[in-house]
Design a protein around this motif. Sequence first.
Motif, PDB file in Angstrom:
ATOM      1  N   ASN A   1      50.515  43.600  31.931  1.00 25.72           N
ATOM      2  CA  ASN A   1      49.721  44.804  32.227  1.00 25.72           C
ATOM      3  C   ASN A   1      50.131  45.413  33.585  1.00 25.72           C
ATOM      4  O   ASN A   1      50.875  44.784  34.361  1.00 25.72           O
ATOM      5  CB  ASN A   1      48.237  44.417  32.261  1.00 25.72           C
ATOM      6  CG  ASN A   1      47.331  45.588  31.903  1.00 25.72           C
ATOM      7  OD1 ASN A   1      47.702  46.757  32.038  1.00 25.72           O
ATOM      8  ND2 ASN A   1      46.134  45.284  31.441  1.00 25.72           N
ATOM      9  N   ILE A   2      49.659  46.583  33.837  1.00 26.41           N
ATOM     10  CA  ILE A   2      49.917  47.246  35.124  1.00 26.41           C
ATOM     11  C   ILE A   2      49.288  46.381  36.226  1.00 26.41           C
ATOM     12  O   ILE A   2      48.145  45.931  36.097  1.00 26.41           O
ATOM     13  CB  ILE A   2      49.289  48.666  35.138  1.00 26.41           C
ATOM     14  CG1 ILE A   2      49.822  49.495  33.958  1.00 26.41           C
ATOM     15  CG2 ILE A   2      49.539  49.370  36.463  1.00 26.41           C
ATOM     16  CD1 ILE A   2      49.079  50.811  33.744  1.00 26.41           C
ATOM     17  N   ALA A   3      50.057  46.107  37.278  1.00 27.37           N
ATOM     18  CA  ALA A   3      49.614  45.307  38.431  1.00 27.37           C
ATOM     19  C   ALA A   3      49.299  43.853  38.079  1.00 27.37           C
ATOM     20  O   ALA A   3      48.516  43.197  38.761  1.00 27.37           O
ATOM     21  CB  ALA A   3      48.417  45.963  39.122  1.00 27.37           C
ATOM     22  N   SER A   4      49.922  43.350  37.017  1.00 31.11           N
ATOM     23  CA  SER A   4      49.696  41.944  36.657  1.00 31.11           C
ATOM     24  C   SER A   4      50.490  40.991  37.560  1.00 31.11           C
ATOM     25  O   SER A   4      50.226  39.801  37.581  1.00 31.11           O
ATOM     26  CB  SER A   4      50.085  41.707  35.191  1.00 31.11           C
ATOM     27  OG  SER A   4      51.412  42.150  34.954  1.00 31.11           O
TER      28      SER A   4
ATOM     29  N   LYS B   1      54.225  41.477  37.965  1.00 30.20           N
ATOM     30  CA  LYS B   1      55.621  41.396  37.485  1.00 30.20           C
ATOM     31  C   LYS B   1      56.625  41.530  38.635  1.00 30.20           C
ATOM     32  O   LYS B   1      57.573  40.747  38.739  1.00 30.20           O
ATOM     33  CB  LYS B   1      55.894  42.499  36.431  1.00 30.20           C
ATOM     34  CG  LYS B   1      55.003  42.414  35.206  1.00 30.20           C
ATOM     35  CD  LYS B   1      55.266  43.526  34.224  1.00 30.20           C
ATOM     36  CE  LYS B   1      54.990  44.911  34.780  1.00 30.20           C
ATOM     37  NZ  LYS B   1      53.598  45.153  35.195  1.00 30.20           N
TER      38      LYS B   1
ATOM     39  N   THR C   1      56.144  41.008  41.760  1.00 30.13           N
ATOM     40  CA  THR C   1      56.002  39.845  42.643  1.00 30.13           C
ATOM     41  C   THR C   1      56.732  38.643  42.039  1.00 30.13           C
ATOM     42  O   THR C   1      57.401  37.880  42.757  1.00 30.13           O
ATOM     43  CB  THR C   1      54.498  39.535  42.856  1.00 30.13           C
ATOM     44  OG1 THR C   1      53.833  40.756  43.217  1.00 30.13           O
ATOM     45  CG2 THR C   1      54.273  38.495  43.924  1.00 30.13           C
TER      46      THR C   1
ATOM     47  N   ARG D   1      43.961  44.199  41.618  1.00 29.66           N
ATOM     48  CA  ARG D   1      45.307  44.251  42.229  1.00 29.66           C
ATOM     49  C   ARG D   1      45.827  45.681  42.310  1.00 29.66           C
ATOM     50  O   ARG D   1      46.529  46.047  43.265  1.00 29.66           O
ATOM     51  CB  ARG D   1      46.288  43.366  41.441  1.00 29.66           C
ATOM     52  CG  ARG D   1      45.945  41.889  41.570  1.00 29.66           C
ATOM     53  CD  ARG D   1      46.930  41.010  40.795  1.00 29.66           C
ATOM     54  NE  ARG D   1      46.489  39.614  40.809  1.00 29.66           N
ATOM     55  CZ  ARG D   1      46.991  38.655  40.056  1.00 29.66           C
ATOM     56  NH1 ARG D   1      47.953  38.935  39.195  1.00 29.66           N
ATOM     57  NH2 ARG D   1      46.540  37.418  40.137  1.00 29.66           N
TER      58      ARG D   1
ATOM     59  N   ARG E   1      47.017  47.540  45.614  1.00 25.16           N
ATOM     60  CA  ARG E   1      48.356  48.140  45.760  1.00 25.16           C
ATOM     61  C   ARG E   1      48.260  49.606  46.158  1.00 25.16           C
ATOM     62  O   ARG E   1      49.086  50.110  46.914  1.00 25.16           O
ATOM     63  CB  ARG E   1      49.135  48.001  44.448  1.00 25.16           C
ATOM     64  CG  ARG E   1      50.513  48.612  44.526  1.00 25.16           C
ATOM     65  CD  ARG E   1      51.357  48.272  43.327  1.00 25.16           C
ATOM     66  NE  ARG E   1      50.853  48.887  42.102  1.00 25.16           N
ATOM     67  CZ  ARG E   1      51.307  48.598  40.882  1.00 25.16           C
ATOM     68  NH1 ARG E   1      52.253  47.697  40.742  1.00 25.16           N
ATOM     69  NH2 ARG E   1      50.819  49.209  39.818  1.00 25.16           N
TER      70      ARG E   1
ATOM     71  N   HIS F   1      45.886  33.700  38.542  1.00 23.90           N
ATOM     72  CA  HIS F   1      45.759  32.803  39.696  1.00 23.90           C
ATOM     73  C   HIS F   1      46.248  33.429  40.994  1.00 23.90           C
ATOM     74  O   HIS F   1      46.978  34.425  40.990  1.00 23.90           O
ATOM     75  CB  HIS F   1      46.556  31.509  39.444  1.00 23.90           C
ATOM     76  CG  HIS F   1      46.208  30.876  38.140  1.00 23.90           C
ATOM     77  ND1 HIS F   1      44.967  30.330  37.891  1.00 23.90           N
ATOM     78  CD2 HIS F   1      46.933  30.705  36.998  1.00 23.90           C
ATOM     79  CE1 HIS F   1      44.942  29.862  36.643  1.00 23.90           C
ATOM     80  NE2 HIS F   1      46.118  30.081  36.092  1.00 23.90           N
ATOM     81  N   ASP F   2      45.878  32.766  42.098  1.00 23.11           N
ATOM     82  CA  ASP F   2      46.364  33.274  43.402  1.00 23.11           C
ATOM     83  C   ASP F   2      47.879  33.034  43.526  1.00 23.11           C
ATOM     84  O   ASP F   2      48.483  32.298  42.718  1.00 23.11           O
ATOM     85  CB  ASP F   2      45.572  32.647  44.564  1.00 23.11           C
ATOM     86  CG  ASP F   2      45.723  31.130  44.617  1.00 23.11           C
ATOM     87  OD1 ASP F   2      46.670  30.597  43.990  1.00 23.11           O
ATOM     88  OD2 ASP F   2      44.903  30.466  45.265  1.00 23.11           O
ATOM     89  N   LEU F   3      48.454  33.615  44.549  1.00 21.23           N
ATOM     90  CA  LEU F   3      49.917  33.600  44.676  1.00 21.23           C
ATOM     91  C   LEU F   3      50.521  32.191  44.769  1.00 21.23           C
ATOM     92  O   LEU F   3      51.500  31.891  44.050  1.00 21.23           O
ATOM     93  CB  LEU F   3      50.334  34.472  45.862  1.00 21.23           C
ATOM     94  CG  LEU F   3      51.689  35.138  45.765  1.00 21.23           C
ATOM     95  CD1 LEU F   3      51.918  35.808  44.428  1.00 21.23           C
ATOM     96  CD2 LEU F   3      51.844  36.155  46.893  1.00 21.23           C
TER      97      LEU F   3
ATOM     98  N   MET G   1      50.618  30.775  41.391  1.00 20.53           N
ATOM     99  CA  MET G   1      51.604  31.476  40.555  1.00 20.53           C
ATOM    100  C   MET G   1      53.012  30.968  40.860  1.00 20.53           C
ATOM    101  O   MET G   1      53.811  30.728  39.961  1.00 20.53           O
ATOM    102  CB  MET G   1      51.541  32.997  40.781  1.00 20.53           C
ATOM    103  CG  MET G   1      50.317  33.684  40.196  1.00 20.53           C
ATOM    104  SD  MET G   1      49.942  33.264  38.497  1.00 20.53           S
ATOM    105  CE  MET G   1      51.386  33.797  37.617  1.00 20.53           C
TER     106      MET G   1
END
Length: 282
Positions: A79-82, A84, A86, A213, A217, A260-262, A265
């Motif tokens: 999805n948008i701002a999922s 990708k 990152t 997110r 952004r 999840h958080d970064l 991920m």
Amino acid sequence: MSFSSCYIGRFRRTFAQIHSTIAGRLNRQISDCQKPVHRKCTWMNTQARLLSSRTQHSYRRKLVRNGEKKQLVICIEGNIASGKTTCLEHFSKTSDIEVMTEPVSKWRNVQGHNPLGLMYQDPSRWGLTLQTYVQLTMLDRHLSTITAPVRMMERSIYSAKYIFVENLYRSGKMPDVDFAVLSEWFEWIIRNIHIPVDLIVYLQTTPQICYERLKERCREEEKMIPMEYLEAVHQLYEDWLINKTSFKVPAPVLVIPADHDLPKMIRQYEENKEKILLGRNA
Ligand SMILES: Nc1ncnc2c1ncn2[C@@H]1O[C@H](COP(=O)(O)OP(=O)(O)O)[C@@H](O)[C@H]1O
Ligand SMILES: Nc1ccn([C@H]2C[C@H](O)[C@@H](COP(=O)(O)O)O2)c(=O)n1
């Protein structure tokens, strides 16, 4: 010069630019996928041979990318701002992986125009304009020469059609005629051009997390995106890649839960790295 001849002249130039962009990316060879044929011919000859091969044989020949070899192509979908971009940033540090983000900067600026912004302001009027350009730029991405053993690219020509064009159409924001034109373009492309995808990595999120997110952004054009838009995109992705009830899935799918958080991920990306590098979902 009359208005009509000036208009036709501009149309011809635009068509010639698009034609040369696509033709330049192609090998000007034909292949039947199972049995590659290494015959050089011109673009026009290629078309002629494609036509004749279609009438005489039951198998289909396709145009192939310049220098196509055995490199793996992994598409990151979501999805948008999922997350990708990152995710791609993380893998860009790995040797042997070439990453390729979506050409969003082009969608925000084509010869001084911003079709992405226009589409969000008035989807019925500008949806076709944006999605035609998305289709062209994604095709250009798919056909560009790969410089590493593995290419990871953000989204694909498939999700452009199966998710975003479909969403505009289903929500009543794309007229039937625009949808028909885009669909014929898309069908022609996938019937005649070999667009290999070896693995789809689906970053599976909830629309609520994407909404948070997206706000963080803060991309100017996306400020008016409502939660319902992200929910619709989410459902289309789920039906395509999880439920497999909507459109043909062009490659195996590796699902990575992405709410999840970064740090978590990144741990998941590392755990899945081997599968991704081998182009496997299990
Ligand atoms: N796991 C995460 N947790 C929190 N924020 C994230 C995470 N991944 C990405 N973000 C942030 O969310 C926003 C959207 O991420 P991005 O990678 O641009 O998404 P996409 O490319 O899918 O649209 C960015 O501001 C990014 O810094
Ligand atoms: N075919 C497409 C692809 C993308 N978009 C929009 C959605 C976002 O606003 C933007 C970039 O997407 P992201 O990489 O942030 O998920 O482009 C579209 O309208 N049509």
